[in-house]
Design a protein around this motif. Structure first.
Motif: not given
Length: 207
Positions: A93-101, A136-143, A187-193
């Motif tokens: 809930c406290l994160y805006e994105y799902l982040s995948l490296r 390699w790249e970091t992909v951010l997907i809004p939940f 890796s996969i994480s929940a993230a804010n930017v």
């Protein structure tokens, strides 16, 4: 006014070690008689810090089987053992994105989230858009952009993802094309930017 605690990132799943891989499941249509192949192994690139999801999709249908279409493969985290407190989940809930490296090819992949909801076959999906295939790249997907599906079909009644109780995360390839595929994942994480919205703002300097 109270502010929710702001954090940059919450790790959800890693694929850097053999121990990490024990927490993942691999599947494809071969499990029901199809001819696709799918594997997940530590990348042999000298660093041992990522895993390779690879294989070969086949659209061929098995004989004498009640299978109408074929050609899919996927990986997902295993559901963690429950306790008297219920099934372990991630509260995003406290994160805006799902982040995948990741580092992938030009095939069509989807990211999948499963929540601890009422319908066990519900799956929230979003396309994994790669801007630099082969790098390699970091992909951010809004939940908020994940779409509710069930058995591969987009549901007419879109229910917002139950973000407090995300149970599994995974990646699949279902692009209806025969041939090899390869996607490296670190890796996969929940993230804010961006900056912490709750951080004290510097006072304007007067000259």
């Amino acid at each position: 006014m109270d502010h929710s605690p702001w954090k940059r990132e919450m790790p959800m799943a890693a694929l850097r070690t053999q121990e990490d891989l024990k927490g993942w499941l691999v599947g494809c249509d071969k499990d029901i008689g199809g001819f696709s192949e799918a594997h997940l192994e530590i990348t042999k690139n000298g660093t041992g810090k990522s895993s390779r999801f690879y294989g070969h999709l086949s659209l061929d249908l098995p004989e004498n089987e009640d299978v109408e279409k074929s050609g899919y493969a996927g990986i997902r985290t295993k559901t963690r053992p429950g306790s008297v407190f219920g099934t372990p989940v991630w509260d995003t809930c406290l994160y805006e994105y799902l982040s995948l490296r990741v580092k992938g090819d030009e095939r069509k992949y989807f990211v999948n989230l499963q929540t601890d909801g009422v319908v066990p076959t519900d799956l929230y999906q979003h396309r994994l858009f790669l801007k630099t295939p082969g790098e390699w790249e970091t992909v951010l997907i809004p939940f908020k952009d994940f779409i509710l599906t069930n058995q591969g079909f987009i549901q007419e009644d879109q229910i917002e993802i139950y973000r407090e109780r995300v149970k599994n995360v995974g990646v699949s390839i279902i692009d209806r094309k025969s041939g090899p595929f390869e996607l490296e994942i670190e890796s996969i994480s929940a993230a804010n930017v961006g900056p912490d919205p709750n951080a004290p703002q510097p006072e304007n300097e007067h000259h």
